[in-house]
Enzyme design. Structure first.
Site, PDB file in Angstrom:
ATOM      1  N   CYS A   1      -3.255  -9.019   5.261  1.00 60.94           N
ATOM      2  CA  CYS A   1      -3.010  -8.739   3.830  1.00 60.94           C
ATOM      3  C   CYS A   1      -1.591  -8.235   3.624  1.00 60.94           C
ATOM      4  O   CYS A   1      -1.188  -7.963   2.500  1.00 60.94           O
ATOM      5  CB  CYS A   1      -4.035  -7.754   3.292  1.00 60.94           C
ATOM      6  SG  CYS A   1      -3.818  -6.116   3.997  1.00 60.94           S
ATOM      7  N   HIS A   2      -0.830  -8.096   4.707  1.00 60.11           N
ATOM      8  CA  HIS A   2       0.566  -7.651   4.641  1.00 60.11           C
ATOM      9  C   HIS A   2       0.685  -6.302   3.931  1.00 60.11           C
ATOM     10  O   HIS A   2       1.710  -6.024   3.287  1.00 60.11           O
ATOM     11  CB  HIS A   2       1.460  -8.699   3.948  1.00 60.11           C
ATOM     12  CG  HIS A   2       1.050 -10.110   4.232  1.00 60.11           C
ATOM     13  ND1 HIS A   2       1.112 -10.650   5.487  1.00 60.11           N
ATOM     14  CD2 HIS A   2       0.500 -11.058   3.431  1.00 60.11           C
ATOM     15  CE1 HIS A   2       0.649 -11.890   5.453  1.00 60.11           C
ATOM     16  NE2 HIS A   2       0.252 -12.157   4.212  1.00 60.11           N
ATOM     17  N   CYS A   3      -0.391  -5.521   3.969  1.00 53.90           N
ATOM     18  CA  CYS A   3      -0.449  -4.228   3.254  1.00 53.90           C
ATOM     19  C   CYS A   3      -0.390  -4.418   1.741  1.00 53.90           C
ATOM     20  O   CYS A   3      -0.191  -3.441   1.009  1.00 53.90           O
ATOM     21  CB  CYS A   3       0.630  -3.256   3.693  1.00 53.90           C
ATOM     22  SG  CYS A   3       0.456  -2.729   5.389  1.00 53.90           S
ATOM     23  N   ALA A   4      -0.498  -5.653   1.265  1.00 50.13           N
ATOM     24  CA  ALA A   4      -0.605  -5.879  -0.184  1.00 50.13           C
ATOM     25  C   ALA A   4      -2.092  -6.103  -0.463  1.00 50.13           C
ATOM     26  O   ALA A   4      -2.497  -7.158  -0.954  1.00 50.13           O
ATOM     27  CB  ALA A   4       0.245  -7.077  -0.591  1.00 50.13           C
TER      28      ALA A   4
ATOM     29  N   ASN B   1       0.825  -1.222   0.000  1.00 49.16           N
ATOM     30  CA  ASN B   1       0.000   0.000   0.000  1.00 49.16           C
ATOM     31  C   ASN B   1       0.858   1.271   0.000  1.00 49.16           C
ATOM     32  O   ASN B   1       0.427   2.317  -0.489  1.00 49.16           O
ATOM     33  CB  ASN B   1      -0.939   0.007   1.208  1.00 49.16           C
ATOM     34  CG  ASN B   1      -2.017  -1.063   1.057  1.00 49.16           C
ATOM     35  OD1 ASN B   1      -2.353  -1.465  -0.058  1.00 49.16           O
ATOM     36  ND2 ASN B   1      -2.553  -1.542   2.170  1.00 49.16           N
TER      37      ASN B   1
END
Ligand SMILES: Cc1ncc(COP(=O)(O)O)c(C=O)c1O
Length: 442
Positions: free
Chosen positions: A397-400, A116
């Site tokens: 979501c691991h910022c993905a 993100n």
């Protein structure tokens, strides 16, 4: 190859018995850096702001840190290195510094596999900031192949045109593990024909190196990258420092992101005109993270020592210039080690029936992380159970977030294991066999 046995001895977290397998989020600190922090804590003063021996010595060490950081990525000079708090802030800095250059009709091209941090700033620019000034700029997203986890270069190419100011792409995905072909992406950006204010006709290229710099040798000069960003907390240093490499001519033309102390030229402030400091200080407003910067540079030196001759301090705490051949060899050793770990991880995980493993099947095409999902188990439950078994993982979501939606995952989440230089095959086996046990009871 890495001598993991020797390396592990320098990490209190490992000696305490932890299986540290969430390294894509942050790595652990070696004892050498902890000792150094203690040593510095009794003799420092602010930098560029004092005449005491303490201030001058700290300034010397602080400025030397920039030299090390520049040498690590083969940057031409310290003028190319700007330090921020982390990768995210460095990307925002590029966005804000280029803000005034955007014109209606321009676009920014990024990808569905970004963290993100390399999408949301561009989203904010296009959807929230520029429209307030009546400027319309589009943010375009290149696809990746859901099966191979590889970036769709043809699609990327089709999105880049003569109004693409910037192509922003990750060097390696923190969800898929995919290492992206930077050279090919650069060729696409170069051919766009976008007319930059400098007169150059091409799109700028920003590479998010958060998952690249700790694992792969990056030569910004050879790759001719415009902007390269990464964080030191993912490569043995404490939290708080991230780097932006940028070409000098771009930095000279760009507006500062933060305004205030130390980014101004001495004495050049009047009610009508302010003169800026020379590079890299033009972009260093306010008291920086001085100790963090010194420790970050020493983390590079230590990483190279660990990868080449663990236990021997050739670069750590020395004035020795980093030899490019040593950096290359050290990073090649790290990449090779990670390939071995991934080979083992994929072997075990692939034997679990029904497990969806994301990213390239070939371990040499990925960094040392692996994310997966099982149709019958929530990734959060898997991570909680792993934790009960002493295995540190990350579910979410691991910022993905874009990539998780791209797979239509609901919730947008997966479970991820990620390894670094102090992990051995035993750690990988324990972690992956624990996943197997949770999912199959075998
Ligand atoms: C690919 C990628 N980009 C950006 C970031 C953000 O890094 P930071 O939190 O240090 O700003 C991360 C962190 O996980 C990452 O993996």
């Amino acid at each position: 190859m890495l001598n993991t046995n020797k390396i592990r001895k320098f990490f209190p977290a490992i000696k305490a018995g932890r299986i540290v397998s969430n390294n894509a989020a942050s790595t652990q600190i070696p004892v050498q850096l902890l000792d150094l922090l203690k040593k510095l804590s009794v003799k420092y003063d602010n930098v560029h702001r004092g005449q005491s021996d303490a201030s001058m010595a700290t300034t010397k060490e602080f400025e030397a840190a920039y030299e090390t950081i520049a040498q690590f990525i083969n940057a031409p000079s310290v003028k190319n290195i700007i330090l921020y708090r982390n990768t995210t802030e460095a990307i925002n800095a590029v966005m804000y510094s280029l803000l005034t250059e955007f014109k209606t009709g321009d676009n920014v091209v990024t990808t569905f596999m970004e963290h993100n941090s390399n999408y949301v700033p561009w989203y904010g620019l296009c959807k929230e900031i520029l429209p307030k000034f009546g400027i319309k700029v589009e943010c375009r997203l290149a696809k990746f192949d859901k099966n191979t986890g590889e970036l769709d270069l043809e699609h990327l190419k089709s999105l880049v045109d003569n109004r693409t100011k910037l192509v922003c792409c990750t060097g390696a995905s923190n969800f898929l593990g995919t290492k992206n072909p930077i050279k090919k992406i650069k060729e696409i950006a170069d051919l766009s024909g976008y007319k930059q204010p400098s007169g150059e006709k091409r799109s700028y290229l920003l590479i998010d190196g958060a998952q690249t710099a700790p694992n792969i040798f990056i030569d910004v000069k050879a790759l001719d990258i415009d902007f390269f960003v990464w964080s030191f907390h993912k490569m043995l240093a404490p939290f708080g420092v991230g780097a932006l490499y940028a070409k000098e001519k771009l930095l000279l033309g760009m507006k500062p992101f933060l305004y205030g102390g130390d980014m101004i030229a001495d004495g050049q402030v009047t009610p009508t005109k302010v003169g800026y400091n020379v590079l890299p200080w033009k972009f260093t407003a306010g008291t920086p993270n001085i100790l963090g910067t010194i420790l970050s540079a020493q983390s590079i030196r230590l990483l190279i020592d660990f990868a080449l001759w663990p236990g021997k301090n050739v670069y750590f705490m020395s004035d020795k210039k980093l030899a490019l051949a040593d950096v290359k060899k050290a990073m090649a050793n790290i990449s090779e080690h990670e390939k071995d770990l991934m080979t083992e991880a994929l072997n075990i995980l692939q034997s679990i029936e029904g497990l969806n493993i994301y990213g390239p099947k070939n371990p040499s095409k990925r960094t040392s992380l692996v994310a997966f999902n099982h149709p019958q188990f929530s990734p959060f439950k898997i991570a909680e159970n792993l934790n009960k078994m002493g295995i540190e993982s990350r579910a979410g979501c691991h910022c993905a977030t874009l990539a998780h939606h791209y797979y239509k995952l609901n919730p947008p989440a997966s479970c991820r294991l990620s390894f670094y230089i102090y992990n051995d095959l035993n750690d990988v086996k324990k972690a992956c066999l624990a996943v197997k046990k949770i999912l199959t009871n075998k």
